[in-house]
Enzyme design. Sequence first.
Site, PDB file in Angstrom:
ATOM      1  N   LYS A 104      48.846  -9.388  36.522  1.00  0.00           N
ATOM      2  CA  LYS A 104      48.873  -8.151  35.714  1.00  0.00           C
ATOM      3  C   LYS A 104      50.277  -7.578  35.784  1.00  0.00           C
ATOM      4  O   LYS A 104      50.997  -7.781  36.761  1.00  0.00           O
ATOM      5  CB  LYS A 104      47.887  -7.129  36.294  1.00  0.00           C
ATOM      6  CG  LYS A 104      47.446  -6.082  35.296  1.00  0.00           C
ATOM      7  CD  LYS A 104      46.384  -6.663  34.394  1.00  0.00           C
ATOM      8  CE  LYS A 104      45.656  -5.663  33.578  1.00  0.00           C
ATOM      9  NZ  LYS A 104      44.429  -6.245  33.038  1.00  0.00           N
ATOM     10  N   GLY A 217      34.948   6.129  24.287  1.00  0.00           N
ATOM     11  CA  GLY A 217      36.225   5.499  23.952  1.00  0.00           C
ATOM     12  C   GLY A 217      36.180   4.925  22.551  1.00  0.00           C
ATOM     13  O   GLY A 217      35.196   4.281  22.169  1.00  0.00           O
ATOM     14  N   GLY A 219      39.085   3.290  21.206  1.00  0.00           N
ATOM     15  CA  GLY A 219      40.294   2.468  21.063  1.00  0.00           C
ATOM     16  C   GLY A 219      39.880   1.109  20.531  1.00  0.00           C
ATOM     17  O   GLY A 219      38.865   0.987  19.838  1.00  0.00           O
ATOM     18  N   ASN A 220      40.633   0.083  20.872  1.00  0.00           N
ATOM     19  CA  ASN A 220      40.341  -1.255  20.363  1.00  0.00           C
ATOM     20  C   ASN A 220      38.919  -1.710  20.716  1.00  0.00           C
ATOM     21  O   ASN A 220      38.099  -1.977  19.840  1.00  0.00           O
ATOM     22  CB  ASN A 220      41.405  -2.233  20.906  1.00  0.00           C
ATOM     23  CG  ASN A 220      41.149  -3.652  20.463  1.00  0.00           C
ATOM     24  OD1 ASN A 220      40.185  -4.276  20.881  1.00  0.00           O
ATOM     25  ND2 ASN A 220      41.983  -4.167  19.587  1.00  0.00           N
ATOM     26  N   ALA A 221      38.604  -1.742  22.023  1.00  0.00           N
ATOM     27  CA  ALA A 221      37.295  -2.255  22.456  1.00  0.00           C
ATOM     28  C   ALA A 221      36.160  -1.361  21.952  1.00  0.00           C
ATOM     29  O   ALA A 221      35.148  -1.854  21.437  1.00  0.00           O
ATOM     30  CB  ALA A 221      37.260  -2.369  23.973  1.00  0.00           C
ATOM     31  N   GLY A 222      36.325  -0.054  22.077  1.00  0.00           N
ATOM     32  CA  GLY A 222      35.270   0.888  21.695  1.00  0.00           C
ATOM     33  C   GLY A 222      34.987   0.871  20.207  1.00  0.00           C
ATOM     34  O   GLY A 222      33.823   0.793  19.774  1.00  0.00           O
TER      35      GLY A 222
HETATM   36  N1  GLU Z   1      44.260  -7.189  29.374  1.00  0.00           N
HETATM   37  C1  GLU Z   1      43.084  -7.927  29.065  1.00  0.00           C
HETATM   38  C2  GLU Z   1      42.164  -8.017  30.281  1.00  0.00           C
HETATM   39  O1  GLU Z   1      42.189  -7.157  31.140  1.00  0.00           O
HETATM   40  C3  GLU Z   1      43.385  -9.275  28.440  1.00  0.00           C
HETATM   41  C4  GLU Z   1      44.179 -10.207  29.292  1.00  0.00           C
HETATM   42  C5  GLU Z   1      44.619 -11.475  28.569  1.00  0.00           C
HETATM   43  O2  GLU Z   1      44.289 -11.613  27.406  1.00  0.00           O
HETATM   44  O3  GLU Z   1      45.313 -12.269  29.208  1.00  0.00           O
HETATM   45  O4  GLU Z   1      41.343  -8.881  30.391  1.00  0.00           O
END
Ligand code: GLU
Length: 413
Positions: A104, A217, A219-222
């Site tokens: 990350k 939420g 955003g994208n996911a929500g």
């Molecule tokens: N940030 C996203 C996660 O937490 C996607 C990570 C990715 O696609 O590598 O899973």
Amino acid sequence: MPSTPFANAVRQLEKAAEAIDLNPGILAVLKNPIRILQVSIPVEMDDGKTKVFSGYRVQHNDSRGPTKGGIRYHPKADLGEVKALAMLMTWKCSLMNIPYGGAKGGIIVDPKKLSHRELERLTRGYVQGLNGFIGPNRDIPAPDVYTNPQIMAWIMDESSRMLGYNVPGIVTGKPVEIGGSLGRHYATAQGGIDVLDEVCGLKGVKCDRNSRVVIQGFGNAGSFSAKILYQKGYKVVSVSDSQGGIYNPKGLNPSEVEVYKKEHGTVVGFPGTKKINNKQILELPCDILIPAALDNQITQANAGKIKAKIILELANGAISPEADEKLAKRNIMFIPDILSNAGGVTVSYFEWVQNLQQFYWDEKEVLQRLKKVMQAAFRQTYETAQLHKTNLRMAAYILAVSRVAEAMKLRGH
Ligand code: GLU
């Protein structure tokens, strides 16, 4: 132990290690990331002054393949949180059985306060700082909180300039025009709903097209979850954003809400709805609750007041470890983040595969493959939960940690 995100992540690992009687040497290795890089990024601002930002990249474990995980741009990003999220990525990739370890990244910045050009210079500076640390066979970044396909495009471009040739496989979540995968932009929501379909197919679980859904939420996911569920016929009764939530027990049309948000900057005020706050939204009467905003939303304090029967944890860490126990006691089924939101990294994996083979799939193929991966992961997690008589989070950890430990053992670590 303090309740920091990293301490919580380690505690969760220790619980899984105990359940599978994990070798203490392997546990000791898994408690810490294999590498951490901290970079200072000088950025020339539009007014000609130089500002220095701090960024991190943490690689937690690479036994199953190159490390993988998003980059977040957030004023409160900090090393402890990035370390915790890198560990979570190791488990997520392992659970999905895709050939990656976990990583990350984060930059301490409020991207909303930067101009487009400043954001570009910041991103290119970060990539220069990461020189040699990331790569298609080493560590592959992706979007996360407040980062988007444009930022991924700059990462790809800066890396390619530094190397002297195109390296699309160095980052995922890119725009489709430069090697992104079809379906990636809504993959997190789609993967979560693929899992939900499996849950609803279980014997004894009551959930059908009349089920009421609440989503924290937008955003994208929500917002994509809301739209997909609405299309499937579910009744989306409430959604929210950082300004608050809206509720209509008769149901909302999320596409109309989206149009309203584009015009007004928030979902709040959408005609025919009652305004509620982001705490109240979690306690509304509903069948399915989807926290898709921030971490630590369902805690010991409100876990007793949740009325949903199923929780799909789309935001990383939305349910605190103490809340897990309370929810389990109340027989509320919660599908943990590393399973619910793994559709994003799974389609990232597909994007990387397409980049490496330089052969691109149509959207239907991406979605079919995604469904297969999500279904398999859910079924294996569910079976593990039955076998160990435990909840789905613990089962997901048991599976994920066992696979990583097995890889380490085979490689002789
Ligand atoms: N940030 C996203 C996660 O937490 C996607 C990570 C990715 O696609 O590598 O899973």
